[in-house]
Scaffold this motif. Structure first.
Motif, mmCIF file in Angstrom:
data_model
loop_
_atom_site.group_PDB
_atom_site.id
_atom_site.type_symbol
_atom_site.label_atom_id
_atom_site.label_comp_id
_atom_site.label_asym_id
_atom_site.label_seq_id
_atom_site.Cartn_x
_atom_site.Cartn_y
_atom_site.Cartn_z
ATOM 1 N N UNK A 26 2.057 -0.366 -1.563
ATOM 2 C CA UNK A 26 1.230 -0.818 -0.440
ATOM 3 C C UNK A 26 1.668 -0.135 0.857
ATOM 4 N N UNK A 27 2.977 -0.067 1.073
ATOM 5 C CA UNK A 27 3.506 0.563 2.274
ATOM 6 C C UNK A 27 3.230 2.066 2.269
ATOM 7 N N UNK A 28 3.385 2.691 1.097
ATOM 8 C CA UNK A 28 3.125 4.128 1.001
ATOM 9 C C UNK A 28 1.649 4.431 1.274
ATOM 10 N N UNK A 29 0.775 3.574 0.770
ATOM 11 C CA UNK A 29 -0.655 3.774 0.989
ATOM 12 C C UNK A 29 -0.978 3.734 2.477
ATOM 13 N N UNK A 30 -0.376 2.791 3.199
ATOM 14 C CA UNK A 30 -0.608 2.708 4.647
ATOM 15 C C UNK A 30 -0.093 3.957 5.356
ATOM 16 N N UNK A 31 1.049 4.447 4.900
ATOM 17 C CA UNK A 31 1.616 5.659 5.487
ATOM 18 C C UNK A 31 0.665 6.840 5.300
#
Length: 248
Positions: A26-31
């Motif tokens: 989820x965090x990588x997708x936002x990045x």
């Protein structure tokens, strides 16, 4: 710059990364979404290229990466995300910078403020601790494979400023504008980094005793559980006794 990687090493030793694979995606997708706002072609967008490399480093599926890129470029809905940085103080008086990516700033600031307050810390005004950090490109290399002198010799042409041994790794630092050139220098030399990112590195660190360090670790773990929090930076030097205790 000492102590910059200790939190990463602590996470590794506690096995937290694998336990939170879904949250990491989820965090990588936002990045990736944020990076893709500057263009969807990684060859023309260094920030996107870095975000994709980090996502692949944690085995994020290609279809999820492609979806995140399309959200960032506006081809798909769901790209309405903003970057924010919160500043404050934690246990032991350490300075904290919390990077977040959110579609609801009110929700995120309330969560961060609550966690800081619960840990005996406090939220600060913009600029209250940012001056204690430098924005740097940071690359990590295995100390078993490479030496400081070897990495410095290769990296100098790419703008590398400093090399520091830290636990089992060697950290290489450069200015943000030299980050792509530094990465390219190592790639061309066949030297592989274990991680590479643009980060906030403390100019000086605060030495903590074990009780304060444990409180800070708990706070950082709680912050990382927030879906909106992307990165946490502190000017703390975690005590060796704590590291040894965790290894035991």
């Amino acid at each position: 710059m000492a102590g910059h990687s200790k939190w990463a090493n602590i996470q590794h030793r506690k096995g937290r990364q694998d336990a939170k694979r879904g949250k990491i995606f989820t965090k990588m997708a936002k990045d990736i979404i944020l990076a893709a706002k500057g263009g969807g072609d990684p060859d023309m967008n260094p920030r996107l290229r870095l975000a994709i490399a980090k996502a692949k480093g944690v085995n994020m599926p290609n279809d999820k990466i492609d979806t995140a890129i399309k959200k960032g470029t506006g081809e798909l809905a769901g790209g309405d995300i903003a970057e924010v940085i919160y500043e404050g103080y934690g246990p032991g008086g350490v300075a904290l910078l919390v990077e977040a990516a959110t579609d609801n700033k009110n929700r995120t600031v309330a969560e961060v403020r609550h966690l800081l307050s619960k840990a005996g810390g406090s939220m600060g005004e913009a600029g209250c601790v940012a001056w204690m950090f430098d924005r740097k490109g940071v690359m990590n290399f295995s100390a078993e494979k490479y030496t400081e002198d070897q990495l410095l010799e290769i990296g100098l042409e790419g703008g590398v400023e400093d090399v520091k041994a830290e636990d089992e790794s060697i950290e290489v630092y450069c200015a943000p504008e030299d980050f792509s050139d530094a990465q390219k220098a190592f790639e061309e030399a066949g030297v592989e980094s274990s991680s590479a990112e643009l980060s906030y590195v403390p100019k000086n660190t605060v030495e903590l005793d074990v009780p304060a360090a444990k409180k800070l670790m708990t706070l950082m773990e709680k912050l990382e559980e927030c879906d909106d929090v992307q990165n946490i930076h502190v000017n703390a030097d975690f005590p060796e006794e704590l590291m040894a205790e965790m290894e035991g």
